[in-house]
Design an enzyme around this catalytic site. Structure first.
Site, PDB file in Angstrom:
ATOM      1  N   ASP A  57       4.600   6.399   5.743  1.00 52.83           N
ATOM      2  CA  ASP A  57       5.080   7.446   4.841  1.00 52.83           C
ATOM      3  C   ASP A  57       6.587   7.666   5.001  1.00 52.83           C
ATOM      4  O   ASP A  57       7.053   8.801   5.193  1.00 52.83           O
ATOM      5  CB  ASP A  57       4.345   8.769   5.095  1.00 52.83           C
ATOM      6  CG  ASP A  57       2.847   8.594   5.175  1.00 52.83           C
ATOM      7  OD1 ASP A  57       2.300   7.771   4.425  1.00 52.83           O
ATOM      8  OD2 ASP A  57       2.205   9.287   5.996  1.00 52.83           O
ATOM      9  N   GLU A 223      -0.396  11.583  -4.134  1.00 54.14           N
ATOM     10  CA  GLU A 223       0.000  12.302  -2.925  1.00 54.14           C
ATOM     11  C   GLU A 223       1.409  11.858  -2.555  1.00 54.14           C
ATOM     12  O   GLU A 223       2.065  11.146  -3.304  1.00 54.14           O
ATOM     13  CB  GLU A 223      -0.979  12.007  -1.777  1.00 54.14           C
ATOM     14  CG  GLU A 223      -1.113  10.517  -1.475  1.00 54.14           C
ATOM     15  CD  GLU A 223      -2.205  10.196  -0.477  1.00 54.14           C
ATOM     16  OE1 GLU A 223      -2.873  11.133   0.004  1.00 54.14           O
ATOM     17  OE2 GLU A 223      -2.379   9.002  -0.168  1.00 54.14           O
TER      18      GLU A 223
END
Length: 556
Positions: A57, A223
């Site tokens: 991420d 997301e």
């Protein structure tokens, strides 16, 4: 203590890079070039991944001609790794944004997969900010004037469950907004992005969330959003489709709250790069646009790719677009971003332990001073932790680092000191399945053991195989107590194709294979497998023993 280093041929220093006989880069902490993976091809091009380790991420920001990257750290401490680059290809670890997770009573014990999810890093009005969502406790932020220096303690922007993957945007009028995703496991909703207003200093939520995007059907598992503004458009870059199979969306609106129009701007295409998505867009001082994202490599974790980004009809295209449909696919090699930098540097892997442990190391829970401390004689001491079970999943004091490449050899020299039976130390390849090679005290001597645990996260115990029974290297009598005994040995792990083969040695020259078949590595909870030191005890009846780590070296 003798810690001499063998002379390494120059060609070994550039393993993983294009061969360059003129290259004579020293292996120092300030200018470390990996022997197993270097993305810089030395000819003006680079190869992916630019970070061949589990920096999941990733997010990035540009400040002048400097680039700063952070990534998810979950329960690992120190958390929020801070990496620096001058060209988006050569990266080094310069610090961490988080020294302790809160609440302490929760994170003083391993909380696998909890903690820091999908952070964002931004620079605003002379201050660096990192925001993240903890799915169990809320939205947090830390700040610093110097990203390599001290960061503030975590500040809770908004308490609550389910809020994850947060990113701020300071608008042209100084107002601050925050976009975030939602965790179905806590909130009962997912694939949803919401935007709310924060106070101008970014410290307090002052507005209620507004639904900006719902990807439930065509773009499920939306997301990891990142927030930007360009030419009057508000942009949200967002992955969808899941970690291993997803794609990258770009969304735009004239209103910060939406509605947002979405397009697929990168997917796997005709490449072998599964699920290329979730990362950060950076606009360079030279006027170029680039995108850093992850690619899931299973046991190796989520590694970081760098993609060129261009614009077509007002929309970004990430990677290359061979069919011209506006949806890019990953490149494996490309010209380097324009910059004036000639620096060649990679994240540190080796550690001679001549001081505090290097920045590459993390614990599995909040740090306790007895877990590890530097010594005056050039070793790193790890006192035994009283482990209640025969399962390292419960151990907070594992000193671990990320795997640096698909293929490498890691060797460590160490000494185990024991005051009673049941104390042991060695190296571990840690994940939901794990294997460790350790020396455990048995009677007045030691056993070299191979400990293998399948289903560690389910509470299963490790199966132990005794490889050898040995006399101690030294004995230290203690009047009125059982003597402390010592054993110095070497442990090696060879990693290739997702498998790990342990061996051990008493002299560092002749190594004995621990098994005929290599161990199949498995990732942890939301992180890749990690390697490092273990120092534990079961049913201790005397003072704590310890492990002295002398050195740890990663080679081809």
């Amino acid at each position: 203590m003798n810690k001499s280093i063998a002379i390494i041929p120059v060609t070994a220093l550039v393993l993983g890079c294009a061969q360059n006989t003129a290259m004579e880069q020293a292996l120092t902490a300030d200018n470390y070039v990996s022997r197993v993976w270097c993305p810089d091809n030395w000819d003006g091009t680079y190869k992916n991944p630019v970070l061949n380790a589990d920096y999941s991420d990733p997010d990035v920001c540009a400040v002048g001609d400097d680039y700063y990257l952070t990534a998810s750290s979950f329960n690992c401490i120190p958390g929020l790794p801070i990496l620096h680059s001058k060209d988006l290809v050569n990266w080094e670890i310069i610090g961490h944004g988080l020294q302790k997770l809160y609440p302490e009573e929760v994170f003083d014990k391993p909380q696998h997969g909890r903690g820091v999810w999908a952070p964002s890093i931004r620079y605003h009005d002379g201050l660096f900010y990192i925001y993240w969502g903890d799915p169990d406790f809320g939205i947090f932020v830390v700040t610093a004037k110097d990203p390599a220096g001290e960061w503030t303690a975590p500040h809770c922007v908004l308490a609550g469950k389910g809020m994850i993957d947060t990113c701020p945007l300071w608008d042209d009028d100084g107002r601050c907004y925050l976009v975030n995703g939602w965790a179905n496991s806590r909130a009962g909703i997912n694939s949803v992005l919401t935007v709310r207003e924060l106070s101008a200093d970014g410290m307090t939520a002052i507005g209620q969330p507004r639904l900006a995007f719902d990807g439930w059907q065509e773009n499920h598992t939306a997301e990891g959003p990142k927030f930007y503004k360009k030419d009057g458009w508000y942009w949200i870059f967002c992955p969808a489709g899941g970690v291993k199979t997803g794609w990258q969306l770009a969304m735009r609106s004239r209103n910060v709250y939406g509605p947002y129009e979405a397009r697929n701007v990168m997917d796997q295409g005709n490449t072998a790069v599964n699920g290329p998505h979730q990362g950060g867009w950076v606009h360079t001082p030279q006027g170029e646009d680039w995108f850093l994202h992850f690619n899931d490599r299973y046991a190796y974790g989520r590694v970081v790719f760098l993609q060129p980004m261009t614009w077509k009809d007002g929309w970004p295209v990430i990677g290359e677009d061979p069919d011209g449909d506006g949806t890019g696919q990953p490149v494996m090699s490309f010209r380097k971003p324009k910059s004036g930098s000639k620096t060649r540097v990679n994240p540190m892997e080796d550690d001679e332990f001549d001081g505090p442990a290097g920045l590459q190391w993390q614990w599995h829970a909040n740090f306790d001073q007895l877990y590890g401390m530097a010594t005056a004689d050039g070793v790193y001491r790890m006192y035994n932790y009283d482990l209640p079970s025969d399962n390292l999943w419960d151990a907070p004091n594992l000193l671990l680092q990320k795997l640096p490449a698909g293929e490498f050899t890691a060797t460590a020299k160490m000494k185990v000191a024991s005051k009673c039976e049941g104390e042991y130390g060695g190296l571990v390849m840690m994940g939901q399945d794990y294997q460790a090679l350790v020396a455990e005290r048995k009677g007045d001597g030691f056993e070299i053991q191979l400990r293998t645990c399948k289903g560690a996260e389910r509470g299963n115990s490790a199966a132990t195989v005794c490889l050898a029974s040995l006399e101690p290297t030294a004995v230290d009598p203690i009047p009125g107590y059982s003597p402390a005994i010592y054993m110095e040995f070497y442990v090696r792990m060879k990693v290739k194709d997702g498998k790990c083969l342990f061996s051990w040695s008493l002299d560092g020259q002749e190594f004995n294979a621990a098994s005929e078949e290599p161990f199949t590595m498995k990732e942890g909870r939301w992180i890749g497998a990690k390697m490092g030191f273990v120092s534990e005890a079961r049913n201790r009846t005397s003072g704590k023993g310890w492990l002295d780590a002398d050195w740890f070296r990663v080679t081809e």
